[in-house]
Design an enzyme around this catalytic site. Structure first.
Site, PDB file in Angstrom:
ATOM      1  N   LYS A  91       9.071   7.800  -0.635  1.00 56.12           N
ATOM      2  CA  LYS A  91       8.201   8.683   0.317  1.00 56.12           C
ATOM      3  C   LYS A  91       8.791  10.256   0.391  1.00 56.12           C
ATOM      4  O   LYS A  91       9.825  10.241  -0.074  1.00 56.12           O
ATOM      5  CB  LYS A  91       8.095   8.266   1.577  1.00 56.12           C
ATOM      6  CG  LYS A  91       7.519   7.011   2.165  1.00 56.12           C
ATOM      7  CD  LYS A  91       7.349   6.469   3.342  1.00 56.12           C
ATOM      8  CE  LYS A  91       6.739   5.469   3.676  1.00 56.12           C
ATOM      9  NZ  LYS A  91       5.059   5.417   3.427  1.00 56.12           N
ATOM     10  N   ARG A 111       1.703  -4.873   3.137  1.00 51.81           N
ATOM     11  CA  ARG A 111       0.913  -6.072   2.879  1.00 51.81           C
ATOM     12  C   ARG A 111       1.640  -7.184   2.155  1.00 51.81           C
ATOM     13  O   ARG A 111       0.996  -8.323   2.145  1.00 51.81           O
ATOM     14  CB  ARG A 111      -0.386  -5.659   2.095  1.00 51.81           C
ATOM     15  CG  ARG A 111       0.231  -5.050   0.577  1.00 51.81           C
ATOM     16  CD  ARG A 111      -0.902  -3.995  -0.123  1.00 51.81           C
ATOM     17  NE  ARG A 111      -0.702  -2.733   0.686  1.00 51.81           N
ATOM     18  CZ  ARG A 111      -1.546  -1.734   0.227  1.00 51.81           C
ATOM     19  NH1 ARG A 111      -2.334  -1.660  -0.632  1.00 51.81           N
ATOM     20  NH2 ARG A 111      -1.500  -0.402   1.086  1.00 51.81           N
TER      21      ARG A 111
END
Length: 504
Positions: free
Chosen positions: A279, A353
């Site tokens: 990130k 996920r």
């Protein structure tokens, strides 16, 4: 904070600070406000007549009554138009009043539920007032070693009620509110903790601690057992970190033996760097909040057990860190999930996920009547909905309706996004069954489409809490930082089902 209920009239009760609710565009004072005005020598009416206070939503006015009124201070709060009153407005108004009282160094608050002619029940009013005050006063200062922020802590909140017939109902509602607000504050504390103090092991220990002294049972699965189970998606996400993952299983059996089970699944990424798909550095420190879904599930199960709700619940929290390292999983890797389906890794920053996939598959072992997962899953949901509302997707209209109604009552509102089969094509893999990212377009939806492949056909709803889980600016009774979102929504959902005779 000590909570109590006293019989009597607010204007006759000695208090450091009393909160009085007023409505917009009403010339004649009603309820407790009328009594306080009379005993204070008409000060409330005077403030209204001068135009200094109009009763608009969240407006406040500090009044020092004339002697010999036993109230040292009166905080008038505006609730807007009487016809538009909601529990959410009451929460916000009393939170604002409580913070003002704290700034005055007053150590106690008293209030009356007599707002005049309202259709809301004593239980609803009590819970709204208590939630507003207790949640509005929350501060996370565990790591501050210097002088605390100005304003001493408020030691007590008293509700003064003249109607003897309502006392029992108010006391019961106050006890319920205490459990709920304690649990929301627990979730806020867990999310606010720095990642070096809230590792997967620490989160598991907090879950164990929450289960003590209740009918809540906690089991924690470590890496070796995960391998035997086949939870390779969860293990892949955790591979880059020196901190071992944990799979937390909470079970509360408050319903009929062998009866239907509701499963809550909460994402427990205690820190998310993005892994090899790193990130940006800006705001990465916030990524300690990526376990907000897991915190909400732990706190909600804790509250359900302490409230003795007649329902069977399971809470599942896959907990891990997502860090780059020599053993970290890579873009282009293919991992096999607990379901047996294979997943091609497009980006290691779509890790939530993956751990949810294994947890959702595991949920099927309980033959659930419903599965609800909570996750700070996608920035796309924040772009779409901001931080005011939770994104909701799922495969069961009845379950979505119940959560929508629970959101309206709790103030933790949800907004449905479509989950049509056309989106499934975007997460089909080329070298594997699925890929873990469908790209930027419709990112919140394709993430849910991915999760849907692991629900086993059971009634399921996905709640993307990425927006409201962490606030950049204080709102109403929610402080800047961790909000504890999801706890009250889940509890209201359960309570509403129980009230309708549906332990399932």
């Amino acid at each position: 904070m000590k909570l109590s209920v006293k019989q009597g009239d607010l204007f006759r009760s000695a208090s450091e600070a009393a909160v009085v609710a007023l409505f917009e565009d009403e010339e004649i004072l009603q309820g407790a406000a009328a009594g306080v005005d009379r005993e204070s020598g008409g000060l409330l009416g005077e403030v209204l007549n001068r135009g200094d206070f109009s009763g608009q939503v969240n407006q406040t006015s500090l009044i020092y009554p004339r002697r010999p009124c036993p109230l040292k201070r009166v905080i008038a709060v505006g609730l807007g138009k009487r016809s538009e009153i909601t529990p959410e407005r009451i929460r916000g108004a009393f939170a604002r009043a409580a913070r003002q009282i704290r700034s005055l160094n007053a150590g106690e608050i008293s209030a009356s539920l007599d707002f005049g002619n309202l259709a809301l029940s004593p239980e609803v009013l009590t819970e709204a007032v208590v939630e507003g005050v207790r949640l509005g006063l929350y501060r996370f200062e565990s790591f501050k070693t210097g002088k605390r922020d100005p304003g001493r802590e408020i030691a007590s909140l008293s509700i003064v009620e003249a109607d003897a017939a309502s006392l029992r109902r108010i006391r019961a509602a106050m006890k319920t509110s205490k459990v709920i607000t304690d649990s929301v504050c627990l979730a806020r504390d867990l999310v606010s903790m720095p990642a070096n103090e809230m590792t997967p092991r620490d989160l598991a220990n907090e879950a164990r601690k929450s289960a003590r002294g209740t009918k809540l049972r906690c089991r924690v699965v470590g890496p070796a057992a995960m391998r035997k189970l086949g939870m390779k998606a969860l293990l892949a996400v955790a591979a880059g970190s020196a901190e071992p993952p944990r799979f937390i299983i909470l079970e509360y059996r408050g319903g009929e033996k062998g009866g239907p089970v509701i499963v809550f699944v909460g994402k427990g990424l205690t820190f998310d760097s993005g892994g090899i798909s790193l990130k940006p550095a800006e705001k990465m420190e916030r990524m300690k909040d990526d376990m907000a879904g897991g915190a909400a599930v732990i706190a909600a199960l804790r509250a359900a057990a302490r409230l003795f709700l007649p329902v069977n619940l399971v809470g599942l929290v896959p907990a891990a860190e997502n860090l780059p390292g020599g053993k970290a999983y890579r873009p282009g890797d293919i991992v096999r999930s607990l379901s047996g389906q294979t997943i091609e890794i497009v980006t290691t920053d779509a890790e939530g996920r993956l751990i949810l996939a294994d947890a959702l598959t595991y949920a099927g072992r309980f033959k659930p009547a419903a599965i609800i997962d909570l996750a700070t899953l996608t920035g796309a949901c924040v772009v779409a909905l901001g931080d005011h509302v939770i994104g909701m997707l799922g495969n069961d209209d009845g379950l979505k309706r119940q959560l929508r109604e629970a959101g309206d009552l709790s103030g933790e509102r949800v907004w449905e996004l479509p989950l049509w089969e056309e989106y499934d094509e975007l997460i089909r893999g080329e070298a594997a069954d699925l890929k873990n990212s469908g790209g930027r377009a419709g990112g919140a939806i394709t993430a849910a489409a991915f999760l849907s492949q692991f629900t086993g056909g059971y009634p399921w709803v996905h709640l993307d809490i990425a927006g409201p889980a962490w606030l950049a600016k204080e709102k109403s009774y929610i402080p800047k930082g961790a909000s504890g979102v999801g706890v009250r929504l889940l509890l209201q959902f359960i309570r509403s089902r129980c009230a309708q005779g549906k332990g399932d």
